[in-house]
Design a protein around this motif. Sequence first.
Motif, PDB file in Angstrom:
ATOM      1  N   ALA A   2      25.183  20.741  29.565  1.00 36.15           N
ATOM      2  CA  ALA A   2      23.943  19.975  29.561  1.00 36.15           C
ATOM      3  C   ALA A   2      24.173  18.695  28.774  1.00 36.15           C
ATOM      4  O   ALA A   2      24.964  18.658  27.824  1.00 36.15           O
ATOM      5  CB  ALA A   2      22.802  20.784  28.944  1.00 36.15           C
ATOM      6  N   VAL A  51      25.266  25.673  22.706  1.00 32.96           N
ATOM      7  CA  VAL A  51      23.969  26.210  22.299  1.00 32.96           C
ATOM      8  C   VAL A  51      24.144  27.164  21.123  1.00 32.96           C
ATOM      9  O   VAL A  51      23.412  27.101  20.125  1.00 32.96           O
ATOM     10  CB  VAL A  51      23.275  26.899  23.492  1.00 32.96           C
ATOM     11  N   CYS A 103      26.567  27.582  26.983  1.00 30.79           N
ATOM     12  CA  CYS A 103      26.372  26.269  27.596  1.00 30.79           C
ATOM     13  C   CYS A 103      26.888  25.183  26.658  1.00 30.79           C
ATOM     14  O   CYS A 103      26.482  25.099  25.495  1.00 30.79           O
ATOM     15  CB  CYS A 103      24.898  26.044  27.913  1.00 30.79           C
ATOM     16  N   THR A 151      17.055  27.615  25.057  1.00 34.29           N
ATOM     17  CA  THR A 151      16.860  28.701  26.021  1.00 34.29           C
ATOM     18  C   THR A 151      17.950  28.737  27.075  1.00 34.29           C
ATOM     19  O   THR A 151      17.974  29.634  27.914  1.00 34.29           O
ATOM     20  CB  THR A 151      15.494  28.560  26.710  1.00 34.29           C
ATOM     21  N   LEU A 152      18.874  27.773  27.042  1.00 38.35           N
ATOM     22  CA  LEU A 152      20.041  27.819  27.907  1.00 38.35           C
ATOM     23  C   LEU A 152      21.006  28.885  27.391  1.00 38.35           C
ATOM     24  O   LEU A 152      20.914  29.325  26.238  1.00 38.35           O
ATOM     25  CB  LEU A 152      20.729  26.445  27.927  1.00 38.35           C
ATOM     26  N   VAL A 186      20.738  19.247  32.996  1.00 34.12           N
ATOM     27  CA  VAL A 186      21.424  20.538  32.953  1.00 34.12           C
ATOM     28  C   VAL A 186      22.156  20.744  34.275  1.00 34.12           C
ATOM     29  O   VAL A 186      21.553  20.677  35.355  1.00 34.12           O
ATOM     30  CB  VAL A 186      20.429  21.685  32.724  1.00 34.12           C
ATOM     31  N   GLN A 232      13.547  24.157  25.518  1.00 32.20           N
ATOM     32  CA  GLN A 232      14.229  23.633  26.702  1.00 32.20           C
ATOM     33  C   GLN A 232      15.753  23.639  26.584  1.00 32.20           C
ATOM     34  O   GLN A 232      16.446  23.748  27.585  1.00 32.20           O
ATOM     35  CB  GLN A 232      13.751  22.205  27.001  1.00 32.20           C
ATOM     36  N   ILE A 233      16.280  23.521  25.370  1.00 32.24           N
ATOM     37  CA  ILE A 233      17.739  23.476  25.195  1.00 32.24           C
ATOM     38  C   ILE A 233      18.263  24.805  24.655  1.00 32.24           C
ATOM     39  O   ILE A 233      19.223  25.377  25.190  1.00 32.24           O
ATOM     40  CB  ILE A 233      18.137  22.309  24.269  1.00 32.24           C
ATOM     41  N   GLN A 249      24.423  25.847  34.684  1.00 33.85           N
ATOM     42  CA  GLN A 249      24.085  25.915  33.259  1.00 33.85           C
ATOM     43  C   GLN A 249      25.312  26.062  32.361  1.00 33.85           C
ATOM     44  O   GLN A 249      25.240  26.597  31.258  1.00 33.85           O
ATOM     45  CB  GLN A 249      23.080  27.046  32.983  1.00 33.85           C
ATOM     46  N   ARG A 277      15.189  18.348  32.568  1.00 37.95           N
ATOM     47  CA  ARG A 277      14.294  19.015  31.622  1.00 37.95           C
ATOM     48  C   ARG A 277      13.718  17.968  30.680  1.00 37.95           C
ATOM     49  O   ARG A 277      14.468  17.213  30.053  1.00 37.95           O
ATOM     50  CB  ARG A 277      15.026  20.097  30.821  1.00 37.95           C
TER      51      ARG A 277
END
Length: 378
Positions: A147, A202, A186, A181-182, A140, A178-179, A144, A127
């Motif tokens: 990461a 996250v 995660c 949204t994990l 990632v 990008q991060i 998931q 990503r």
Amino acid sequence: MTVAPASSVSLAAAAGGGSLLFRQLFDADTGTFTYLLADVASGEGLLIDSVFERHQRDLSLIQELGIRLVACLDTHAHADHVTGSWLMHEATGCAIGLAAAARAENVTTPLQHGDRVTFGSRHLQVRSTPGHTDGCITFVLDDQSMAFTGDALLVRGCGRCDFQQGNAHTLWASITEQIFTLPDSCLLYPGHDYTGRTVTSVAEEKAFNARLGGAATERDFVGHMQNMKLPHPHKIAEALPGNMRSGKPREAVPTAPGWAPLQRSYAGLPELPPSWVAEHRDQVTILDVRSSEEFDGPDGRVAGSLLIPLPELEARAAAIPADRPVVVVCHSGSRSALATQQLLKAGRARVANLRGGLSRWSDEGYPLDGAVTAGTAS
């Protein structure tokens, strides 16, 4: 080049029976984390954010575990340390992976957003997360569950945005789109930490990151980042040019001719395999540090070896010939490891431990004087 593991440990055992082996390594000088992942079934692995000065440590672990390294990856072109990617490529033949946007030399696998880096049945998704630098990427894991964020997102912080193409607005978008949204669960593994924090998640960073968590807006984040007034990394003049060559030195690194093809264990001990010692027995002193009872017992001994039991080593060290290298032996390589450390600390430069001890020596078919086998025992 694939190097056989130094012992019979299986990758599955090292991974605790799981399908993925994961190790987090640390360089205290630069606060850098290096990550090793391996697919247990295939034995293939990846190394993320290696450090030039820690190359031998990382290579020793890879060799001991029998991992076939597929690629050495970097999350970005670092400003605080030189990558060990080129050294690892030379040692193992692995690919060198870095974002294509970094435009560095010697990269064999330039990476783009959405790419996959496969190792065995597993893979990392790439990503793009610029903002700290143009070439920052986050790796990632396929499920998931974890990461590797490099400097884009740190534990309760993030990478600076005031040099090397940094942009706070861009970093905000990278982290939030990008991060964050994990999955909340995660686990996030940063490129650096300086206070002993090794991992976050996250959910934690969304809630508690002082720069962009909680109710923080993009305006809050940009205001914070534009007023940090940080000094430049003290290794930047060395690190950036080095990383634009993927860690390849400007000139060939001179290597002094050694007395033997020493290999460092992951514990940092110089070792030699039985095969080399057997071929060069007449050129070294083989120092046996077992007890006299063991030396004369049914396990046998290497012909011509010098006996100095470990408890007597310090007092009798002068009896070891100074004109020859020393290979230290015991039954398993444990006591001889301690003896090797003692001799090195005492100033003897040409000393090594026999890997696996006399047990491995015998298993590989080399003779032991006085050894009693099951068929000859009375």
